[in-house]
Design a protein around this motif. Structure first.
Motif, mmCIF file in Angstrom:
data_model
loop_
_atom_site.group_PDB
_atom_site.id
_atom_site.type_symbol
_atom_site.label_atom_id
_atom_site.label_comp_id
_atom_site.label_asym_id
_atom_site.label_seq_id
_atom_site.Cartn_x
_atom_site.Cartn_y
_atom_site.Cartn_z
ATOM 1 N N LEU A 8 123.344 62.304 50.592
ATOM 2 C CA LEU A 8 124.057 61.054 50.776
ATOM 3 C C LEU A 8 123.120 59.845 50.740
ATOM 4 O O LEU A 8 123.523 58.778 50.291
ATOM 5 C CB LEU A 8 124.802 61.052 52.115
ATOM 6 N N GLY A 9 121.912 60.002 51.243
ATOM 7 C CA GLY A 9 120.976 58.895 51.410
ATOM 8 C C GLY A 9 120.116 58.642 50.190
ATOM 9 O O GLY A 9 120.637 58.557 49.086
ATOM 10 N N PRO A 10 118.812 58.493 50.462
ATOM 11 C CA PRO A 10 118.076 58.955 51.641
ATOM 12 C C PRO A 10 117.934 57.948 52.786
ATOM 13 O O PRO A 10 117.263 58.233 53.778
ATOM 14 C CB PRO A 10 116.695 59.263 51.068
ATOM 15 N N TYR A 11 118.526 56.769 52.663
ATOM 16 C CA TYR A 11 118.433 55.793 53.747
ATOM 17 C C TYR A 11 119.699 55.869 54.590
ATOM 18 O O TYR A 11 120.810 55.779 54.058
ATOM 19 C CB TYR A 11 118.252 54.377 53.187
ATOM 20 N N PHE A 12 119.514 56.028 55.898
ATOM 21 C CA PHE A 12 120.646 56.115 56.819
ATOM 22 C C PHE A 12 120.521 55.011 57.861
ATOM 23 O O PHE A 12 119.519 54.941 58.577
ATOM 24 C CB PHE A 12 120.686 57.478 57.510
ATOM 25 N N GLU A 13 121.537 54.169 57.920
ATOM 26 C CA GLU A 13 121.543 53.121 58.922
ATOM 27 C C GLU A 13 122.323 53.612 60.138
ATOM 28 O O GLU A 13 123.503 53.938 60.042
ATOM 29 C CB GLU A 13 122.191 51.845 58.387
ATOM 30 N N MET A 14 121.656 53.675 61.281
ATOM 31 C CA MET A 14 122.290 54.065 62.533
ATOM 32 C C MET A 14 122.451 52.823 63.398
ATOM 33 O O MET A 14 121.466 52.196 63.794
ATOM 34 C CB MET A 14 121.470 55.114 63.282
ATOM 35 N N ARG A 15 123.698 52.500 63.679
ATOM 36 C CA ARG A 15 124.004 51.344 64.516
ATOM 37 C C ARG A 15 124.572 51.849 65.840
ATOM 38 O O ARG A 15 125.529 52.635 65.850
ATOM 39 C CB ARG A 15 124.992 50.413 63.816
ATOM 40 N N THR A 16 123.979 51.418 66.931
ATOM 41 C CA THR A 16 124.386 51.857 68.268
ATOM 42 C C THR A 16 124.853 50.660 69.075
ATOM 43 O O THR A 16 124.108 49.700 69.258
ATOM 44 C CB THR A 16 123.216 52.558 68.986
ATOM 45 N N TYR A 17 126.088 50.729 69.532
ATOM 46 C CA TYR A 17 126.669 49.653 70.335
ATOM 47 C C TYR A 17 126.943 50.175 71.737
ATOM 48 O O TYR A 17 127.470 51.272 71.910
ATOM 49 C CB TYR A 17 127.995 49.176 69.750
ATOM 50 N N THR A 18 126.626 49.375 72.728
ATOM 51 C CA THR A 18 127.015 49.669 74.101
ATOM 52 C C THR A 18 128.207 48.794 74.440
ATOM 53 O O THR A 18 128.110 47.561 74.457
ATOM 54 C CB THR A 18 125.864 49.393 75.085
ATOM 55 N N LEU A 19 129.349 49.429 74.655
ATOM 56 C CA LEU A 19 130.570 48.685 74.957
ATOM 57 C C LEU A 19 130.529 48.154 76.386
ATOM 58 O O LEU A 19 129.892 48.747 77.266
ATOM 59 C CB LEU A 19 131.785 49.578 74.764
ATOM 60 N N LEU A 53 126.424 55.989 78.920
ATOM 61 C CA LEU A 53 127.865 55.737 78.935
ATOM 62 C C LEU A 53 128.265 54.606 77.987
ATOM 63 O O LEU A 53 127.473 53.712 77.695
ATOM 64 C CB LEU A 53 128.318 55.411 80.355
ATOM 65 N N ASN A 54 129.508 54.667 77.521
ATOM 66 C CA ASN A 54 130.102 53.607 76.696
ATOM 67 C C ASN A 54 129.278 53.306 75.439
ATOM 68 O O ASN A 54 129.187 52.158 74.994
ATOM 69 C CB ASN A 54 130.287 52.318 77.515
ATOM 70 N N LYS A 55 128.692 54.349 74.879
ATOM 71 C CA LYS A 55 127.884 54.177 73.675
ATOM 72 C C LYS A 55 128.712 54.566 72.447
ATOM 73 O O LYS A 55 129.395 55.585 72.438
ATOM 74 C CB LYS A 55 126.627 55.038 73.746
ATOM 75 N N PHE A 56 128.619 53.753 71.411
ATOM 76 C CA PHE A 56 129.272 54.028 70.136
ATOM 77 C C PHE A 56 128.210 54.031 69.049
ATOM 78 O O PHE A 56 127.426 53.082 68.932
ATOM 79 C CB PHE A 56 130.337 52.972 69.829
ATOM 80 N N VAL A 57 128.159 55.109 68.284
ATOM 81 C CA VAL A 57 127.165 55.261 67.219
ATOM 82 C C VAL A 57 127.880 55.440 65.891
ATOM 83 O O VAL A 57 128.770 56.286 65.773
ATOM 84 C CB VAL A 57 126.247 56.482 67.488
ATOM 85 N N HIS A 58 127.494 54.631 64.898
ATOM 86 C CA HIS A 58 128.002 54.867 63.547
ATOM 87 C C HIS A 58 126.840 54.868 62.562
ATOM 88 O O HIS A 58 125.888 54.100 62.688
ATOM 89 C CB HIS A 58 129.108 53.889 63.145
ATOM 90 N N ILE A 59 126.933 55.779 61.602
ATOM 91 C CA ILE A 59 125.833 56.037 60.672
ATOM 92 C C ILE A 59 126.355 55.906 59.250
ATOM 93 O O ILE A 59 127.372 56.506 58.881
ATOM 94 C CB ILE A 59 125.244 57.446 60.894
ATOM 95 N N TRP A 60 125.614 55.139 58.434
ATOM 96 C CA TRP A 60 126.007 54.868 57.055
ATOM 97 C C TRP A 60 124.865 55.227 56.109
ATOM 98 O O TRP A 60 123.744 54.757 56.306
ATOM 99 C CB TRP A 60 126.355 53.384 56.885
ATOM 100 N N PRO A 61 125.105 56.040 55.089
ATOM 101 C CA PRO A 61 124.067 56.385 54.129
ATOM 102 C C PRO A 61 124.049 55.430 52.926
ATOM 103 O O PRO A 61 125.103 54.948 52.492
ATOM 104 C CB PRO A 61 124.468 57.793 53.683
#
Length: 213
Positions: free
Chosen positions: A104-115, A152-160
């Motif tokens: 899918l990558g090879p670059y993967f963006e991991m975004r982590t949000y604390t709600l 707690l209240n962590k949301f992680v989304h990853i985009w290739p």
């Protein structure tokens, strides 16, 4: 399905050695369960590895980890290189694809949000369900998870992405089309926006033995 996301901060310049030792130990460990993904950071917090394991539930996780330790080859012999380690049990959103071996990558963006609180999660889910179909027409989603145990209240989304340039161009297209980010959708459809207290962003690269490349 749950995913255990283990994040290790390592001593400087130790990532290649850690990955080699991990790969050697994994050759025996994988008879118990397969690795879902293994990345190291390229941009963001440096000298960091992230490995992800999928399990049916917590009971299966406990059983498999105990069986792996009995082999005497797990965990990998990397403790001398670890500065800090943390483990989070993540639950995928309904819109999140299953992690399967793929290129899918090879670059993967991991975004982590604390709600700001657990009350923000339904707002997030509603906006993602509203906009994700249009967003993935521009580039695929790798994962969208919320924390069950750990932070707690962590949301992680990853985009290739194929490149950093593709990442930048895709995000510009999504914003110009008004289909992403969710904050645009909230205004466009008069929906409540979710509130966050912290954000983190990093670019990950897969190790040679990662099922996801």
């Amino acid at each position: 399905m749950i995913y255990e996301m283990r994040t290790y901060d390592l001593k400087p310049h130790s990532v290649p050695e850690v990955e080699q030792r991990f790969a050697e130990a994994y050759e025996i460990r994988k008879k118990h369960s397969l690795l879902a993904a293994f990345w190291h950071t390229e941009i963001g917090p440096l000298n960091q590895i992230v490995h992800v394991w999928g399990y049916k539930d917590l009971n299966e996780r406990t059983r498999i980890r105990a069986e792996a330790v009995k082999d005497g080859t797990w965990p990998p012999k990397i403790k001398d290189f670890i500065v800090n380690m943390r483990s989070d049990i993540m639950v995928p959103l309904a819109v999140s694809p299953e992690l399967k071996p793929a290129t899918l990558g090879p670059y993967f963006e991991m975004r982590t949000y604390t709600l700001a609180s657990g009350a923000e999660l339904p707002k997030l889910i509603a906006l993602w369900e509203k906009g994700i179909a249009d967003r993935v027409k521009l580039s695929p989603l790798c994962a969208a998870w919320v924390s069950e145990l750990g932070a707690l209240n962590k949301f992680v989304h990853i985009w290739p992405y194929k490149s950093i340039e593709e990442r930048n161009a895709t995000r510009d297209k999504a914003k110009a089309a008004g289909v992403w980010p969710p904050s645009l959708l909230a205004k466009k459809h008069n929906m409540p926006a979710y509130q966050m207290t912290a954000q983190e962003n990093k670019i990950l690269m897969p190790s040679a033995f990662s099922p996801i490349q």
